[in-house]
Design an enzyme around this catalytic site. Sequence first.
Site: not given
Ligand code: SAH
Length: 495
Positions: A419, A346
Amino acid sequence: MTEKKYEKNQIIEIQITDLGSEGEGIGKIDGFPFFVKGAIPGDTIRASVMKVKKNLGYARLQEIEKASCDRAMPECPVYGRCGGCQLMHLKYEAQLKYKEKKVRDALHRIGGVDEDVLNRVTEPIIGMGEGVLRYRNKAQYPFGTDRDGNVVCGFYAGRTHSIISQTDCTLGHSVNREILQCVLNWMKEFGIAAYDEVNGKGMLRHVLIRRGHYSGEIMVSLVINAEELPHAEELCQSLEKIDGMHSISYSINRKNTNVIMGDNYHVIWGKATIGDEIRRNESALQFDISPLSFYQVNSIQMERLYSAALEYAGLTGKETVWDLYCGIGTISLFLAKEARIVYGVEIVPQAIEDAKENAKRNGIENVKFFTGAAEEILPKSNLPHPDVIVVDPPRKGCDYACLDTMVKAGSQRIVYVSCDPATLARDVRFLRENGYELKRVRPCDMFPNTYHVETVCLLSNTQSKKKESYITLDVEMADYYRIKNERKNSTTFSV
Ligand code: SAH
């Protein structure tokens, strides 16, 4: 297609037959399509032409001559002016059909998946039978100043940054109104100005509110354009009287950007986080959520979405799992209960701090978390070979480097939670071209009354696991997959 020319303000009569990707009605006259906001399939309408391009036109709804049987009465006083919801004038059953079709269309047109494959793999959408208002556990209200110089808070009008005054969004909890009234009174009493994005002056930009679905714990975070929050004590004195208040903080954001929160936050009353739980079958997991971390906004549908993802993961207790874009570890911890080990990746450091705390809080030890961009961490790190990869990226989908590493890792199954159907379809295409087969697709309505739809897909590996068999894409292809980045979206509903 007709040769007929249309002129601006010309009145046309159209039968609406379809809905566009942002919920606009579409109707054709002699094969020439017009997009009309607020019209739905089954309507016959009169509209005035706004703009005509080579292959399509836009028109403004003037009068509904014959209303579709799918029409519903929007239950929000500012519906149509506020940009947050787009489908409240459509009966819920029809909203669900629209979303199913949106996912199928994207997978077919962008993802290149044949109709007969889609017929086989697509499962019915997970709808929200219990009611489609007041479901959001999070709200982000922008503040501004109206023409008479009064501070207002509410929502952005569609595609603009002008604020429609509204403190009780019908998708949010009714306590939001009380909280916002406290903030507005405090601003008036102490002469606190709202931020002005044109000249960069003024103090208060946004108020973030979160409320735990089961815990009822409330978090309020003020986003400010200053180094410190003045009269913080007085604000807390009035907010703390609200039942459930648990955490009050501010976050400094002095940049001229559309990003709402700053990079950090300062607690001024109560705890730094609120707690909530996520239930699945008979068990539940406890989570701490901080102001900067992602947390699904619809708690009821989140449980159903995660259940579908876990079912698709098909875990037996022996698997090594990668959970990419893991946020505060919500999916990771559920996976960990059914797998041998889970590695979560993350980008937001605070989310990873929350994730580690959440693992401890639930006594889960077979999970390890890494901070950083998935596309940077994965190619460099030597994570053990995964049996299953779960990805849940933001709207822009997976980065090419991330997809490439996933393919090279060659897990048996990939569970893709998305999404945005368009970027999902683009990434599914890549995975299908690189040895994965689309096995199951399940849309889930996380955001009733809006055009957004969440989808879970299961892809399974049809290649042998030998490294040589993976196709490495060249730089041009990498650019191709990088196109269509995040859409500019001026509404305030983050998903
Ligand atoms: N699976 C989690 C979060 C999903 S939302 C849940 O269901 O609660 C998408 C997540 O990806 C967010 O927390 C965002 O901070 C993270 N994110 C965005 N770009 C990213 C990247 N390049 N690498 C890793 N994480 C990322």
